[in-house]
Scaffold this active site. Structure first.
Site, PDB file in Angstrom:
ATOM      1  N   CYS A  54       0.817  -1.223   0.000  1.00  0.00           N
ATOM      2  CA  CYS A  54       0.000   0.000   0.000  1.00  0.00           C
ATOM      3  C   CYS A  54       0.849   1.271   0.000  1.00  0.00           C
ATOM      4  CB  CYS A  54      -0.946   0.007   1.196  1.00  0.00           C
ATOM      5  SG  CYS A  54      -2.095  -1.390   1.222  1.00  0.00           S
ATOM      6  N   HIS A  93      -3.242   7.438   1.913  1.00  0.00           N
ATOM      7  CA  HIS A  93      -3.652   6.103   1.477  1.00  0.00           C
ATOM      8  C   HIS A  93      -5.059   5.853   1.998  1.00  0.00           C
ATOM      9  CE1 HIS A  93      -4.010   1.908   0.824  1.00  0.00           C
ATOM     10  NE2 HIS A  93      -3.730   1.553   2.062  1.00  0.00           N
ATOM     11  N   ASN A 110     -10.041   0.076  -0.374  1.00  0.00           N
ATOM     12  CA  ASN A 110      -8.587   0.118  -0.302  1.00  0.00           C
ATOM     13  C   ASN A 110      -8.021  -0.456  -1.595  1.00  0.00           C
ATOM     14  OD1 ASN A 110      -5.860  -0.298   0.199  1.00  0.00           O
ATOM     15  ND2 ASN A 110      -6.148  -1.077   2.270  1.00  0.00           N
TER      16      ASN A 110
END
Length: 328
Positions: free
Chosen positions: A118, A255, A285
């Site tokens: 990520c 993020h 996500n």
């Protein structure tokens, strides 16, 4: 006295791509002990996009790349390099970046992938900045692209409802700056890793271990605690390196993992949620794609304006975390 000049990696174009299929939370309730209320209350996610059968990470990246080229008003042959941040490549090798390079016709560009889960896009941005500052390249396309739907355990309600697919891209160009904090472009970066925490977020397969792609595994509560602390710390470190403070920040573009992590980080930095670009409700996500997706959506919505000071920060499996401070 002659004014000194430095090279800054300035954003000259952006773009994104989302697969057509939109998956609302209600779809999961048919097969799992979950509900829309449960998912929204714990993550802020309302829907996400899933790639179609036969639609790969490279396809998402290529579409985002074309969008960014059109936005920048340049041709693929104007690029010197393509960096793709991804943990879900089409193949073990070659890299997704070389697939993008061939498909868009960037015949002069070299390409490689960056894998920091990520945090991948932040790591790729920092690497692109270093290449530009060093004079190795003048224009670099940096892409975050993922198909995390391909590594989900659909029986695990704690993970499979959180992730989505997508891609976002920025084009950076080396331009002269004064060395002052008023310069446009990347002003600083901070990168970190700590492999002792790898079991908090990992995939239980791989080429040299199982010969399979594996499925994502996550320890949600411990990861949450690490995330807020480390994201705040890296953002503050990057701002300090740039000679700036959080009070001068126009936008945090974090993020997009979980709304509670985003809210917690903004609070610790002393910033209002009015100064945060939030897309997690629509995308879930998307790992390395989440920051460029949020930047592109925020710019399309007219929120990001030239001269705005932006902090991007992310944490992912590894653990790997970091931040980039840039002036739009």
């Amino acid at each position: 006295m002659t004014q000194k000049t430095v090279t800054r990696a300035v954003v000259i174009g952006y773009g994104h791509y989302l697969p057509e299929r939109v998956v609302p939370n209600a779809e999961f309730a048919a097969t799992l002990d979950t509900s829309d209320d449960w998912i929204v209350s714990r993550s802020g996610i309302e829907r996400r996009h899933f790639a179609a059968e036969g639609e790969f990470t490279s396809h998402l990246a290529i579409n985002a790349a074309r969008s960014a080229l059109a936005n920048a008003g340049i041709e693929a042959d104007d690029l010197d390099a393509i960096l793709v941040a991804t943990s879900t490549p089409d193949l073990t090798f070659p890299s997704v970046a070389t697939m993008v390079q061939a498909e868009i016709g960037a015949n002069r560009a070299f390409g490689f992938d960056v894998q920091a889960v990520c945090a991948g896009f932040v790591f790729a941005l920092a690497n692109a900045n270093a290449l530009i500052v060093a004079g190795q390249a003048k224009r670099i396309m940096v892409i975050g692209a993922e198909t995390f739907s391909r590594i989900m355990d659909w029986t695990d309600r704690s993970t499979c409802v959180l992730f989505g697919d997508g891609a976002g891209a920025l084009i950076l160009e080396g331009q002269p700056g004064t060395g002052e904090t008023s310069d446009r472009g990347i002003l600083s970066a901070d990168l970190n890793s700590d492999g002792r925490f790898r079991e908090m977020l990992y995939v239980d397969g791989g080429v040299s271990s199982t010969g399979t792609s594996g499925k994502l595994r996550m320890q949600g509560n411990p990861l949450f605690r690490q995330a807020v602390e480390k994201l705040t710390s890296t953002a503050e470190t990057a701002l300090e390196r740039a000679g700036l403070t959080s009070a001068q920040v126009d936008w945090i573009v974090p993020h997009q993992a979980n709304i509670r992590i985003i809210q917690g980080t903004a609070k610790k930095m002393g910033l209002s949620m009015d100064n945060v670009i939030v897309t997690v409700q629509d995308h879930g996500n998307t790992s390395a794609a989440s920051i460029p997706l949020a930047l592109s959506v925020g710019a399309d919505q007219g929120k990001l304006k030239q001269g705005d000071l932006i902090v991007t920060e992310a944490i992912g499996g590894g653990l790997a975390w970091g931040s980039v401070v840039l002036r739009w």
